[in-house]
Design a protein around this motif. Structure first.
Motif, mmCIF file in Angstrom:
data_model
loop_
_atom_site.group_PDB
_atom_site.id
_atom_site.type_symbol
_atom_site.label_atom_id
_atom_site.label_comp_id
_atom_site.label_asym_id
_atom_site.label_seq_id
_atom_site.Cartn_x
_atom_site.Cartn_y
_atom_site.Cartn_z
ATOM 1 N N PRO A 55 0.820 -1.209 0.000
ATOM 2 C CA PRO A 55 0.000 0.000 0.000
ATOM 3 C C PRO A 55 0.849 1.253 0.000
ATOM 4 C CG PRO A 55 0.096 -0.923 2.202
ATOM 5 C CD PRO A 55 0.797 -1.905 1.301
ATOM 6 N N LEU B 173 -1.154 4.478 4.489
ATOM 7 C CA LEU B 173 -1.693 3.783 5.656
ATOM 8 C C LEU B 173 -2.054 4.807 6.718
ATOM 9 C CD1 LEU B 173 0.786 0.825 6.265
ATOM 10 C CD2 LEU B 173 -1.619 0.613 5.649
ATOM 11 N N LYS B 174 -2.962 4.414 7.597
ATOM 12 C CA LYS B 174 -3.283 5.258 8.750
ATOM 13 C C LYS B 174 -2.517 4.762 9.972
ATOM 14 C CE LYS B 174 -7.968 6.266 7.139
ATOM 15 N NZ LYS B 174 -7.550 7.587 6.581
ATOM 16 N N GLN C 173 -2.327 1.026 11.852
ATOM 17 C CA GLN C 173 -2.554 -0.082 10.941
ATOM 18 C C GLN C 173 -1.303 -0.946 10.789
ATOM 19 O OE1 GLN C 173 -4.152 1.924 7.376
ATOM 20 N NE2 GLN C 173 -6.199 1.214 7.971
ATOM 21 N N THR C 174 -1.474 -2.089 10.136
ATOM 22 C CA THR C 174 -0.361 -2.995 9.862
ATOM 23 C C THR C 174 0.038 -2.875 8.398
ATOM 24 O OG1 THR C 174 -0.950 -4.575 11.596
ATOM 25 C CG2 THR C 174 0.361 -5.412 9.757
ATOM 26 N N LEU C 175 1.321 -2.667 8.181
ATOM 27 C CA LEU C 175 1.878 -2.582 6.833
ATOM 28 C C LEU C 175 2.324 -3.971 6.394
ATOM 29 C CD1 LEU C 175 3.092 -1.096 4.370
ATOM 30 C CD2 LEU C 175 5.144 -0.707 5.770
ATOM 31 N N ARG D 46 5.925 -7.699 7.479
ATOM 32 C CA ARG D 46 4.807 -7.055 8.170
ATOM 33 C C ARG D 46 5.342 -6.154 9.276
ATOM 34 N NH1 ARG D 46 2.517 -12.014 6.707
ATOM 35 N NH2 ARG D 46 0.613 -11.738 5.490
ATOM 36 N N VAL E 150 5.919 4.313 1.065
ATOM 37 C CA VAL E 150 4.793 4.123 1.973
ATOM 38 C C VAL E 150 4.654 5.369 2.840
ATOM 39 C CG1 VAL E 150 3.874 2.755 3.871
ATOM 40 C CG2 VAL E 150 5.139 1.627 2.019
ATOM 41 N N VAL F 105 2.520 7.146 5.966
ATOM 42 C CA VAL F 105 1.608 6.917 7.094
ATOM 43 C C VAL F 105 1.067 8.272 7.535
ATOM 44 C CG1 VAL F 105 1.329 6.016 9.422
ATOM 45 C CG2 VAL F 105 2.918 4.912 7.812
#
Lengths: 106, 124
Positions: free
Chosen positions: B9, B12-13, B16-18, B83, B120, B122
């Motif tokens: 992704p 992300l917020k 959350q899990t990346l 992860r 990525v 966040v």
């Protein structure tokens, strides 16, 4: 901890560049690498085992050093060489990188 | 020819899990000495090593992030998955995967090659 100096090096094409990487504790020469990174690109391996040149890397790039002090030398700078250079130790985890030396055109 | 490509992704917020996937070709992670690393690089900063998984399923993690990281491999699909749980704006970075072939297996032990990376962000 790997400390690189200088932080920024301003030189002209044709000049010689000398970049330093000092480790807080001794690093085996077999476990020290140098990478080149240009804007928007991934790092590219230049030198491994402190002094061995990676495949396809021009011979104007050379590495030396042992123990805590390592050096990357670019014998005659070409326009394509202006980039950021990072040293890395990969002999033990956590693997670490230096903070980088920015080589800029004077 | 060895290639690696990262996917995941872009946004992300916090909390959350990346989940990131490294898809590779040109080598097998079942071959002795093969390893895949994850590295991230915040904008304008130096690369930071995150994790490594080896051909024999040994795993190594960044000391500062080990409680949040999990690395795994799917050798049948030639993929390595990373992860990172409970993300924070400080996790905003370009994430790279890179191969290592250990010196014991005839490689140089360094990171070569790298994927192109995936940015990525966040943010809430």
């Amino acid at each position: 901890l790997l400390t690189q100096s200088p932080g920024t090096l301003s030189l002209s094409p044709g000049e010689r560049a000398t970049l330093s990487c000092r480790a807080s504790e001794s690093v085996k020469s077999t476990n020290l690498a140098w990478y080149q990174q240009k804007p928007g690109q991934a790092p590219r391996l230049l030198i491994y085992a402190a002094s061995s040149t990676a495949t396809g890397v021009p011979d104007r790039f050379s590495g030396s050093g042992s123990g805590r002090d390592f050096t990357l030398t670019i014998s005659r700078l070409e326009p394509d060489d202006f980039a950021i250079y990072y040293c890395q130790q990969y002999g033990r985890t956590p693997i670490t990188f230096g903070q980088g030396t920015r080589l800029e055109i004077k | 020819q060895v290639t690696l490509r990262e996917s995941g992704p872009a946004l992300l917020k916090p909390t959350q899990t990346l989940t990131l996937t490294c898809s590779f070709s040109g080598f097998s992670l079942t071959s002795t000495g093969m390893c895949v690393n994850w590295v991230r690089q915040p904008p304008g900063k130096a690369p930071e090593w995150l994790a490594r998984i080896d051909w024999d399923d040994d795993k190594y993690y960044s000391t500062s992030l080990q409680t949040r990281l999990t690395i795994s491999k799917d050798t049948s699909r030639n993929q390595v998955v990373l992860r990172l749980t409970n993300v924070d704006p400080a996790d905003t970075a370009t994430y790279y995967c890179a191969r290592t072939l250990t010196m014991a297996a005839g490689g140089n032990g360094a990171f070569d090659p790298w994927g192109l990376g995936t940015l990525v962000t966040v943010s809430s």
